[in-house]
Design a protein around this motif. Structure first.
Motif, short mmCIF file in Angstrom:
data_model
loop_
_atom_site.label_atom_id
_atom_site.label_comp_id
_atom_site.label_asym_id
_atom_site.label_seq_id
_atom_site.Cartn_x
_atom_site.Cartn_y
_atom_site.Cartn_z
N ASP A 63 -19.90 36.58 -26.88
CA ASP A 63 -20.88 35.80 -26.12
C ASP A 63 -21.63 34.84 -27.05
O ASP A 63 -21.96 33.71 -26.68
CB ASP A 63 -21.85 36.68 -25.31
CG ASP A 63 -22.48 37.82 -26.11
OD1 ASP A 63 -22.14 37.99 -27.30
OD2 ASP A 63 -23.32 38.54 -25.53
N GLY A 64 -21.84 35.26 -28.31
CA GLY A 64 -22.45 34.34 -29.28
C GLY A 64 -21.50 33.20 -29.58
O GLY A 64 -21.90 32.05 -29.73
N GLN A 117 -25.58 40.22 -27.98
CA GLN A 117 -26.02 39.99 -29.35
C GLN A 117 -25.00 39.17 -30.11
O GLN A 117 -23.80 39.24 -29.84
CB GLN A 117 -26.18 41.34 -30.07
CG GLN A 117 -27.35 42.14 -29.58
CD GLN A 117 -27.41 43.51 -30.26
OE1 GLN A 117 -27.28 44.52 -29.62
NE2 GLN A 117 -27.59 43.49 -31.58
N ARG A 118 -25.52 38.44 -31.08
CA ARG A 118 -24.64 37.79 -32.06
C ARG A 118 -24.94 38.41 -33.41
O ARG A 118 -25.16 39.62 -33.45
CB ARG A 118 -24.81 36.28 -31.99
CG ARG A 118 -26.25 35.79 -31.92
CD ARG A 118 -26.29 34.27 -31.77
NE ARG A 118 -27.60 33.80 -31.37
CZ ARG A 118 -28.66 33.72 -32.16
NH1 ARG A 118 -28.56 34.10 -33.41
NH2 ARG A 118 -29.82 33.28 -31.71
N VAL A 127 -28.32 36.90 -28.07
CA VAL A 127 -27.72 35.59 -27.78
C VAL A 127 -28.68 34.76 -26.93
O VAL A 127 -28.94 33.60 -27.20
CB VAL A 127 -26.36 35.77 -27.08
CG1 VAL A 127 -25.76 34.42 -26.69
CG2 VAL A 127 -25.38 36.52 -27.98
N ASN A 138 -22.05 41.39 -25.15
CA ASN A 138 -22.87 42.50 -25.67
C ASN A 138 -24.29 42.01 -25.96
O ASN A 138 -25.08 42.72 -26.56
CB ASN A 138 -22.21 43.13 -26.91
CG ASN A 138 -21.91 42.12 -28.01
OD1 ASN A 138 -22.55 41.07 -28.09
ND2 ASN A 138 -20.95 42.41 -28.86
N ASN A 167 -16.95 39.06 -24.16
CA ASN A 167 -17.61 40.33 -24.44
C ASN A 167 -19.11 40.08 -24.54
O ASN A 167 -19.63 39.70 -25.59
CB ASN A 167 -17.03 40.88 -25.75
CG ASN A 167 -17.74 42.12 -26.22
OD1 ASN A 167 -18.44 42.78 -25.45
ND2 ASN A 167 -17.57 42.46 -27.50
N LYS A 179 -23.64 46.23 -27.93
CA LYS A 179 -23.08 46.02 -29.27
C LYS A 179 -23.29 47.29 -30.09
O LYS A 179 -24.37 47.88 -30.09
CB LYS A 179 -23.75 44.81 -29.94
CG LYS A 179 -23.05 44.41 -31.22
CD LYS A 179 -23.11 42.92 -31.48
CE LYS A 179 -22.44 42.58 -32.79
NZ LYS A 179 -22.24 41.17 -32.98
MG LIG Z 1 -21.99 39.20 -28.97
#
Ligand SMILES: [Mg+2]
Ligand SMILES: Cc1ncc(C[n+]2csc(CCOP(=O)(O)OP(=O)(O)O)c2C)c(N)n1
Length: 906
Positions: free
Chosen positions: A249-250, A281-282, A287, A279, A277, A411
């Motif tokens: 997603d990031g 987060q990056r 994100v 989640n 995906n 994540k």
């Molecule tokens: Mg991510």
């Protein structure tokens, strides 16, 4: 449809205005009745696929009538597929869970182990931890293998999830433990495993490099499109492979990730499935902490013509949603932002009870029957095989559009305090004993407490139920994935006489090297064996390069053909779009064009058919603009020809700073498998391409070519005898100097500046008593590469008979001074300076371009004939062969201003 229309018409005025309240009430009543009719009609027609059309038409007509209908591209923050539409899960859930757990464990263990031994070696645990279910459901039920002559699905794996993919291969008994032990230790004697997917490093396993974020997404789109292109042109008669792309997603923030979405929508690429995906987060943090990435992506994808399937909530939420009669739960789901959801994933259930459900008393009451622990374990959709299966099943059966699955995950799922949902999780590589035990227990890995410390790999024995299940599933799906297999048979490439017209010179007819190459291409396109396999790729510059003649000859690929009468239909070379067109005319996207190059250039390995991409582009917008994709092409072992046209900082004269390329050869020199050339004459190009076709498609070598082409017109000379090997190796004597002069010099040149060098030869002989040989330096990169290779061997074998490079052998008998001049920066010829007897004085186009005439530019950059003469004389002065005063005289005589500014700093 008719019934719906009739109802609207009977009502006599949706969108019309009534002016008193009574009629308004009556009107509303009628409207509601009509609406109910419409709803009933829609529901009755839902299966036939008419419902969407009807709703669209309804909205359209409401809009037409002047009503302000809000634009909504997002749907509520719940799963797209309703529970009642979920297909039954076809697999053995318990066995699959065990297999997934082992894959999880080994993926974690390989990173922990490698870092225990070598603390800086790196690796990622939490990306795969969040996506294990997304992959495992696909491995067990969707990814098709390439056994039995079928084309395997092409899967772009998220690069940072590679430990999970290796671990899967281990559990499938394809990779052994010593290799897992050497994750990120590729240079070990047993041969380790590369950090990320690299076909260059594991050519029988990985198909696509994916770790430079954004490249896999755009490559996957063009790959899906290229499959359709090949089908239209009759190259892929069998079952169509599916292209899967797993994206972070990031990663979606990279412009390349979203830049080609509309192409996939426009061309209805239903052979393409993306899994994002989500989640939340990056690397550094959330994100979209203050928003919702899934909703944002939904509108982006919907707006570009994709089918969007949101997989947000796991099955545990189904009863809660079913009980949500007032819509409070959905309201709360929509209110909470991603930052909140991340928090819920790290806090105990009591926190979520208080802050999420607790916001509304009625909502809190809905979870009274759940313990805090149960609340904590409420699954997200991306971790629930039933939801993921439903999404994949729907995606692969959806016709007419590409599908994206937006799967919500956590994540670092399963890492607990070691990283689950934590902002540090992306880089977590070490777990302490307690954390390892917890992970072991959570996923029921059959290892005792004291064994866990050593993080041994675990896979069930060959005859276990789990291994048999895994093998049977893969067998049913046609073999293992990923797997890279070269199946394409060698090609018979054109013979020497096919090139004869390019070898004999253009006889007073002026043309550019671009023009000559296009003529050669036109000729090759008619060749029986390779003609159909050439894939000309152009990002909207065909007319600039004189390639518009090809429009008519071979057509421009368009999946819909030509639905309109082109404005230039009467012209011979009209803009001819056809379903089986051969040209890929990308529009203005060098990244897209390069992705097509990669798809075509790897077809020999991924699609079982040798295709020959010829990609023509504005040379400035190649390495500089999309260098990372060219790097990825090398990693993919792509074959084919890149043509940097309108090359040269002074030859492309009117365009100025942003267009004039004087350095792509430096950037190109960084790519090991790229054979680069800067030809000046048609015969050089013919020799290079002839040899290239043989090497790539008959010998099967994994290289690709870069040729700079120019737009300066001049007469093309015929090929001198015996120079072919020199052209290919990078240097040959083009024209020896008149003998009997007092001084000796050599001029290396390339591209159109060869002509200036030849003039300099005349001036040096006639006016300055210097006999200067002119050499064509077709490839400094190749000369340097070979020279370095020989030098290295000599260094490591000092007592053996020392070898000589081509460059040394060629120049060893030569006397005098050496100068080089090209339309590229000085550093390009400087590459070979260490092997030039007495050193090399290079002239080049260092500095920002300007728009002016060629003559003015060449003087400005000090690469014209006069400066070449001066450089040769100065080199003689430096050697002590000539007095300084003589050089000064020459400067005056040749009309060069010694006080002119230095172009690099001006
Ligand atoms: Mg991510
Ligand atoms: C072009 C590029 N920029 C930066 C990175 C470094 N990088 C690797 S992973 C990562 C974060 C990825 O986040 P996301 O895409 O959300 O994947 P996740 O691991 O969360 O699934 C970053 C910034 C990279 N690999 N490529």
């Amino acid at each position: 449809m008719d019934a719906g229309k009739k109802d609207i018409e009977n009502d006599g005025g949706i969108g019309g205005h009534r002016d008193n309240s009574k009629t308004q009430r009556n009107g509303q009543h009628k409207w509601l009745a009509s609406l109910e009719n419409i709803l009933q009609y829609i529901l009755r027609n839902e299966e036939s696929g008419q419902a969407t059309l009807l709703v669209e038409e309804l909205i359209e007509r409401l809009r037409e009538s002047g009503l302000k209908i809000p634009l909504t591209v997002t749907t509520p923050y719940i799963n797209t597929i309703p529970v009642e539409k979920e297909p039954a899960y076809p697999g053995h859930r318990e066995i699959e869970r065990r297999i997934k757990s082992y894959v999880r464990w080994n993926a974690l263990a390989m990173v922990v182990k490698a870092n225990r031994l070598h603390p800086d070696i790196g690796g990622h645990i939490s990306t795969y931890a969040s996506s294990a279910t997304l992959y495992e459901v696909a491995f067990n039920h969707f990814f098709r293998g390439g056994a039995d002559e079928r084309l395997a699905d092409m899967v772009y794996f998220q690069g940072h999830a590679s430990p999970g993919i290796y671990s899967r291969a281990y559990v499938e008994w394809r990779i052994n433990a010593p290799r897992l032990h050497h994750f990120r230790q590729e240079l070990s004697a047993v041969g380790g495993l590369p950090s990320y997917p690299h076909p260059y490093l594991m050519p029988d396993f990985w198909q696509f490099p994916s770790v430079s974020m954004g490249l896999a997404p755009i490559m996957s789109i063009y790959h899906a499109r290229f499959v359709r292109y090949l089908q239209s042109r009759g190259f892929l008669p069998g079952e169509e492979p599916r292209i899967w792309c797993f994206v972070g997603d990031g990663e979606m923030d990279e412009p390349e990730s979203s830049g080609a979405l509309s192409l996939a929508g426009r061309e209805h690429l239903d052979n393409l499935t993306w899994v994002v995906n989500c989640n939340l987060q990056r690397l550094d943090g959330p994100v979209r902490g203050n928003g919702k990435i899934i909703q944002e992506l939904e509108s982006l994808f919907r707006g570009t013509g994709w089918n969007v399937i949101k997989v947000i909530w796991g099955s545990d939420w189904d009863p809660l949603l079913a009980a949500d009669e007032k819509g409070l739960l959905v309201k709360r789901m929509e209110e909470a932002v991603d930052g909140d959801y991340q928090k819920y994933s790290v806090e105990p259930g009591s926190y979520t009870r208080k802050h999420f459900f607790g916001k509304y008393p009625e909502l809190a009451a809905m979870v009274n029957h759940l313990t805090d622990d149960q609340i904590r374990k409420l699954l997200r959709g991306g971790h629930d095989p039933a939801k993921v299966f439903a999404a994949y099943h729907t995606a692969v059966n959806h016709k007419g559009m590409p599908t994206v699955i937006l799967a919500k995950t956590v994540k670092g799922y399963g890492l607990g305090e070691a990283g689950e949902g934590r902002n540090i999780t992306h880089q977590q590589k070490a777990l302490n004993e307690r954390e390892l035990r917890e992970f072991r227990s959570r996923f029921d890995i059959p290892l005792a407490d004291d064994e866990v410390v050593e993080t041994p790999f675990y896979r069930p024995p060959l005859d276990s139920a789990e291994t048999r299940y895994v093998q049977a599933r893969r067998q049913a799906l046609g073999g293992f994935v990923p797997e890279r297999k070269v199946k394409a048979p060698a090609l018979k490439v054109p013979e020497a006489n096919d090139y004869s017209e390019f070898l004999k010179g253009s006889a007073q007819h002026a043309m550019s090297t671009t023009g000559a190459t296009v003529r050669l291409l036109t000729k090759l396109l008619r060749h029986d064996e390779i003609g159909r396999r050439i894939v000309p790729i152009i990002p909207d510059e065909a007319r600039t390069f004189g390639m518009d003649s090809l429009f008519r000859q071979i057509g421009i690929y368009s999946p819909t053909g030509q639905l309109y009468e082109p404005v230039d239909r009467e012209a011979l070379l009209y803009y001819n779009e056809t379903k089986d067109g051969q040209i890929i005319e990308e529009g203005i996207t060098e990244a897209g064009a390069m992705s097509s190059f990669i798809a075509a250039g790897t077809a020999y390995a991924n699609l079982g058919v040798n295709m020959i991409p010829f990609y023509f582009y504005y040379s400035m917008f190649g390495f500089q603009r999309i260098g990372d994709l060219i790097w990825a092409a090398a990693d993919c072992r792509a074959k084919g020809f890149l043509f940097g046209a309108t090359a040269g900082r002074t030859t492309l004269n009117g365009e100025g700073l942003q267009h004039q390329d004087g350095h792509s050869h430096i950037l190109a020199s960084t790519i090991p498998t790229l054979l680069t050339y800067d030809p000046g004459f048609a015969y050089e190009i013919a020799v290079i391409i002839r040899d290239g076709l043989r090497r790539l498609y008959t010998e099967g070598e994994d290289y690709f070519y870069y040729l700079t082409l120019y737009n300066e017109n001049y007469e093309m000379p015929g090929i001198p005898p015996g120079v072919e090997q020199g052209i290919i190796k990078g240097l040959y004597r083009l024209r020896a100097a008149p003998k009997g002069k007092s001084h000796k010099a050599h001029i290396f040149s390339s591209g159109p500046l060869l002509r200036g060098a030849l003039k300099a030869q005349d001036i040096l002989a006639e006016q300055f008593d210097v006999s200067a040989d002119v050499w064509s330096a077709t490839s400094y990169k190749l000369l340097r590469g070979e020279a370095l290779n020989v030098k290295r061997w000599n260094m490591l074998h000092p007592t053996a008979a020392q070898k000589k490079s081509y460059l040394e052998t060629t120049l060893q008998q030569e006397e005098g001074v050496f100068v080089a001049v090209s339309d590229y920066m000085k550093m390009v010829p400087d590459q070979i300076a260490p092997w030039v007897p007495g050193g090399l004085a290079s002239l080049g186009t260092d500095g920002f371009g300007r728009s002016d005439t060629r003559a003015n530019l060449r003087r400005f950059f000090e690469v014209d004939t006069e400066l070449t003469v001066i450089a040769a004389l100065y080199a003689l002065y430096e050697k002590g062969a000539l007095a300084g005063g003589k050089v000064e005289e020459a400067i005056k005589k040749l009309g060069v201003d010694p006080e002119k500014s230095h172009p690099f700093y001006l």
